[in-house]
Design a protein around this motif. Structure first.
Motif, PDB file in Angstrom:
ATOM      1  N   TYR A  87     -14.066 -63.987  16.487  1.00  8.17           N
ATOM      2  CA  TYR A  87     -13.178 -65.112  16.214  1.00  8.17           C
ATOM      3  C   TYR A  87     -11.690 -64.831  16.414  1.00  8.17           C
ATOM      4  N   VAL A  88     -11.249 -63.599  16.236  1.00  7.63           N
ATOM      5  CA  VAL A  88      -9.808 -63.333  16.273  1.00  7.63           C
ATOM      6  C   VAL A  88      -9.520 -62.036  17.034  1.00  7.63           C
ATOM      7  N   ASP A  89      -8.479 -62.089  17.862  1.00  6.16           N
ATOM      8  CA  ASP A  89      -7.996 -60.885  18.534  1.00  6.16           C
ATOM      9  C   ASP A  89      -6.926 -60.274  17.633  1.00  6.16           C
ATOM     10  N   THR A  90      -7.308 -59.280  16.882  1.00  5.36           N
ATOM     11  CA  THR A  90      -6.409 -58.701  15.872  1.00  5.36           C
ATOM     12  C   THR A  90      -5.162 -58.062  16.486  1.00  5.36           C
ATOM     13  N   LEU A  91      -5.242 -57.661  17.745  1.00  5.71           N
ATOM     14  CA  LEU A  91      -4.092 -57.013  18.375  1.00  5.71           C
ATOM     15  C   LEU A  91      -2.886 -57.946  18.457  1.00  5.71           C
ATOM     16  N   LYS A  92      -3.138 -59.245  18.507  1.00  6.73           N
ATOM     17  CA  LYS A  92      -2.029 -60.198  18.611  1.00  6.73           C
ATOM     18  C   LYS A  92      -1.123 -60.159  17.387  1.00  6.73           C
TER      19      LYS A  92
END
Length: 286
Positions: A87-92
């Motif tokens: 669900y989420v690209d944590t790197l952003k």
């Protein structure tokens, strides 16, 4: 025929078809399926929360979005260990950037500055920074995230950060652009141009990260910006394969396989990478 007729005088319903084999499981199944259909699909914003930060350079407070790390579920990382989550690209959300003075850094490093580094940031970043109005958004776009990482990179250069920190920032920018490419359909000339530009930035920052970490392993002591030596060696081995530096990749793989500190899982990955190198060399020979 209503087999239960006559129960009405007791106040009980006696209508309907009698079926003693019906235990209600079918009705429960339909109810469960209906409930599942009504469940709201999770999105990236469901895993984010706002954090209030105080800038160590200008003392201004600002808000950044962060990831509810306890709720995100890890997925299999990319070959070069780029982390992936559902669900989420944590790197952003890995950078904090002050919108008032321009200072930015990786979250783990944001508050750790010496008095001299503060001076350098004020002189080289804040003195020239022009604040812009922050866009209101529920989730960060890739362009917005990359913009913040670039601010973190110039701040790292200004404060004379370790090479490992600068290389790691470059690696994250490359990873972000690579992920962004996968989200862009190549159905229009404009999108094709976007993909081309993202690819150029990906390759450019990936090269900076590769050259940087290659030097880091011989000039710094681990951990390298939070990563142990084996992790960096494995990332470098994959990057070396990307650049067809097969001799370097093979040396790194051999070192990892023979090291007692390398986990079994990583050794298995090294053997897979070794097979890929052999296949690539055979294809090149033919």
């Amino acid at each position: 025929m209503n087999l239960l007729s006559g129960l009405e005088k007791f106040g009980l319903k006696g209508d309907g078809e009698l079926d003693i084999l019906n235990d209600g499981s079918e009705a429960k199944k339909k109810q469960t399926e209906k409930a599942k259909a009504e469940v709201v699909e999770l999105t990236e914003k469901d895993f984010l929360l706002d954090h209030k930060m105080k800038c160590p350079i200008c003392d201004k407070e600002f808000v950044v979005k962060g990831v509810k790390s306890s709720k995100v579920k890890r997925k299999e990382p990319d070959a070069d260990l780029r982390p992936n989550h559902e669900y989420v690209d944590t790197l952003k959300y890995g950078v904090c950037a002050c919108p008032s003075c321009g200072y930015a850094a990786l979250r783990r490093n944001f508050e750790h500055l010496s008095p001299t580094q503060r001076k350098w940031i004020r002189e080289q970043i804040s003195a020239n920074f022009k604040p812009v109005e922050e866009p209101k958004m529920e989730v960060y776009t890739y362009d917005y995230a990359v913009e913040k990482y670039k601010l973190a990179l110039v701040s790292a250069m200004a404060k004379k950060a370790k090479l490992s920190e600068k290389a790691y920032i470059c690696l994250n920018i490359a990873w972000l652009r690579r992920a962004e490419i996968k989200t862009i359909p190549d159905d229009t000339p404009m999108n094709k141009k976007r993909i081309e530009n993202c690819q150029k930035e990906y390759e450019g920052f990936y090269r900076q990260a590769y050259d940087g970490f290659m030097k880091v392993t011989s000039t710094e002591m681990p951990p390298y910006n939070g990563m142990d030596a084996n992790t960096v060696d494995y990332i470098l081995a994959n990057m070396a394969v990307h650049y067809k530096d097969y001799d370097i990749a093979s040396k790194l793989i051999s070192r990892l396989i023979t090291s007692s500190g390398t986990s079994k899982r990583m050794k298995d990955k090294c053997l897979e990478l070794k097979e890929q190198i052999v296949a690539d060399l055979k294809a090149k020979a033919n």
